[in-house]
Scaffold this motif. Structure first.
Motif, PDB file in Angstrom:
ATOM      1  N   UNK A  90      -3.311  11.315  -2.361  1.00  0.00           N
ATOM      2  CA  UNK A  90      -2.168  10.325  -2.124  1.00  0.00           C
ATOM      3  C   UNK A  90      -1.248  10.814  -0.946  1.00  0.00           C
ATOM      4  N   UNK A  91      -0.942  12.264  -1.001  1.00  0.00           N
ATOM      5  CA  UNK A  91      -0.294  13.278  -0.280  1.00  0.00           C
ATOM      6  C   UNK A  91      -0.895  12.806   0.911  1.00  0.00           C
ATOM      7  N   UNK A  92      -1.989  13.330   1.075  1.00  0.00           N
ATOM      8  CA  UNK A  92      -2.841  13.370   2.572  1.00  0.00           C
ATOM      9  C   UNK A  92      -3.139  12.114   3.221  1.00  0.00           C
ATOM     10  N   UNK A  93      -3.073  10.768   2.422  1.00  0.00           N
ATOM     11  CA  UNK A  93      -3.076   9.474   3.233  1.00  0.00           C
ATOM     12  C   UNK A  93      -1.833   8.965   3.224  1.00  0.00           C
ATOM     13  N   UNK A 119       0.813  -1.220  -0.180  1.00  0.00           N
ATOM     14  CA  UNK A 119      -0.001   0.040  -0.116  1.00  0.00           C
ATOM     15  C   UNK A 119       0.770   1.243   0.031  1.00  0.00           C
ATOM     16  N   UNK A 120       0.383   2.391  -0.884  1.00  0.00           N
ATOM     17  CA  UNK A 120       1.377   3.427  -0.951  1.00  0.00           C
ATOM     18  C   UNK A 120       2.765   3.317  -1.409  1.00  0.00           C
ATOM     19  N   UNK A 121       3.089   2.584  -2.427  1.00  0.00           N
ATOM     20  CA  UNK A 121       4.465   2.472  -2.842  1.00  0.00           C
ATOM     21  C   UNK A 121       4.974   3.658  -2.899  1.00  0.00           C
ATOM     22  N   UNK A 174      -6.985  17.717 -10.659  1.00  0.00           N
ATOM     23  CA  UNK A 174      -5.782  18.445  -9.729  1.00  0.00           C
ATOM     24  C   UNK A 174      -6.218  18.050  -8.405  1.00  0.00           C
ATOM     25  N   UNK A 175      -7.216  18.309  -7.879  1.00  0.00           N
ATOM     26  CA  UNK A 175      -7.836  18.132  -6.436  1.00  0.00           C
ATOM     27  C   UNK A 175      -7.589  16.674  -6.068  1.00  0.00           C
ATOM     28  N   UNK A 176      -7.931  15.678  -6.955  1.00  0.00           N
ATOM     29  CA  UNK A 176      -7.985  14.232  -6.693  1.00  0.00           C
ATOM     30  C   UNK A 176      -6.599  13.780  -6.346  1.00  0.00           C
ATOM     31  N   UNK A 177      -5.611  14.366  -7.198  1.00  0.00           N
ATOM     32  CA  UNK A 177      -4.407  14.090  -7.053  1.00  0.00           C
ATOM     33  C   UNK A 177      -3.793  14.025  -5.913  1.00  0.00           C
ATOM     34  N   UNK A 236       4.807   7.115   3.953  1.00  0.00           N
ATOM     35  CA  UNK A 236       5.201   6.824   2.658  1.00  0.00           C
ATOM     36  C   UNK A 236       5.853   7.994   1.761  1.00  0.00           C
ATOM     37  N   UNK A 237       5.880   9.024   2.027  1.00  0.00           N
ATOM     38  CA  UNK A 237       6.305  10.412   1.528  1.00  0.00           C
ATOM     39  C   UNK A 237       6.920  11.077   2.497  1.00  0.00           C
ATOM     40  N   UNK A 238       8.188  11.600   1.961  1.00  0.00           N
ATOM     41  CA  UNK A 238       9.100  12.764   2.653  1.00  0.00           C
ATOM     42  C   UNK A 238       8.443  14.067   2.195  1.00  0.00           C
ATOM     43  N   UNK A 239       8.786  14.963   3.325  1.00  0.00           N
ATOM     44  CA  UNK A 239       8.438  16.166   2.928  1.00  0.00           C
ATOM     45  C   UNK A 239       9.059  16.892   1.541  1.00  0.00           C
ATOM     46  N   UNK A 240      10.253  16.402   1.339  1.00  0.00           N
ATOM     47  CA  UNK A 240      11.103  16.744   0.266  1.00  0.00           C
ATOM     48  C   UNK A 240      10.304  16.307  -1.166  1.00  0.00           C
ATOM     49  N   UNK A 241       9.943  14.931  -0.845  1.00  0.00           N
ATOM     50  CA  UNK A 241       9.126  14.409  -2.244  1.00  0.00           C
ATOM     51  C   UNK A 241       7.906  15.378  -2.295  1.00  0.00           C
ATOM     52  N   UNK A 242       7.143  15.431  -1.370  1.00  0.00           N
ATOM     53  CA  UNK A 242       5.836  16.447  -1.306  1.00  0.00           C
ATOM     54  C   UNK A 242       6.163  17.787  -2.253  1.00  0.00           C
TER      55      UNK A 242
END
Length: 210
Positions: free
Chosen positions: A119-122, A6-8, A113-116, A127-133
């Motif tokens: 992933x970040x919110x969840x 989940x969330x690769x 655009x809103x739907x994209x 699964x996501x760093x601050x830099x990646x966001x």
């Protein structure tokens, strides 16, 4: 087609540069000319395409058809980078722009655009760093600058070369950089070669006099 995890995570296949360099094509710090400069575009987009290409190879599906299917997947089934590439490949059926980048009145682009960002919110921060966001936001702002205030576009353009290194401005640095941009000091900022320099310009009055 979907990853079992989940969330690769995304944007981790490319080798990070170890220092900022001048782009041989546009003369800006490498990455800052995105997306108009082809060299800067390749440097930035490799973080996305290196996740997308294996998906294309495994699926055996034409890219445009695959892009449509990717956007139908549940949030977290694929890396966020694959969603972005899929949207880059597709055109909005309403306005004809790259999906999610049309003028603000386009409802379909606004919804896409809103739907994209689900992933970040969840997926953040596990699964996501601050830099990646930040890289994701910077890329999308620079691909659709007409959807943002010019000061926001300038801020992301200035910081993109350092985001590619894996860096992330602190809250204090981001506030200082924004203050310098609002003070119309972009020509000074663009000569800085580190986040520390960007945030460390000597203070001046907030705005120039007309």
């Amino acid at each position: 087609m979907a990853d079992d995890q989940p969330f690769p995570p995304g944007a981790r296949r490319a080798v990070r540069p170890t220092a900022v360099i001048d782009c041989p094509a546009c003369g800006e710090l490498a990455g800052r000319g995105y997306p108009m400069c082809l060299v800067c575009a390749e440097l930035v987009d490799q973080f996305w395409t290196l996740d997308w290409r294996p998906l294309v190879e495994v699926s055996g599906i034409p890219e445009l058809e695959l892009a449509e299917l990717v956007l139908l997947e549940d949030v977290g089934k694929l890396p966020w980078t694959c969603t972005d590439v899929a949207m880059t490949l597709l055109r909005c059926p309403a306005c004809g722009a790259e999906l999610g980048t049309g003028d603000l009145p386009c409802l379909r682009c606004r919804v896409a655009d809103e739907q994209r960002w689900a992933w970040d919110h969840m997926g953040y921060p596990d699964r996501m760093t601050g830099n990646e966001h930040a890289m994701r936001v910077a890329r999308m702002v620079l691909r659709a600058p007409h959807r943002q205030r010019e000061t926001i576009v300038q801020g992301w353009r200035l910081t993109m070369p350092f985001l590619l290194l894996g860096e992330l401005p602190t809250t204090a640095q981001a506030q200082r950089i924004r203050a310098h941009i609002l003070a119309e000091r972009y020509d000074e900022l663009v000569r800085c070669r580190s986040l520390r320099e960007l945030a460390g310009l000597p203070s001046v009055p907030w705005r120039k006099e007309d």
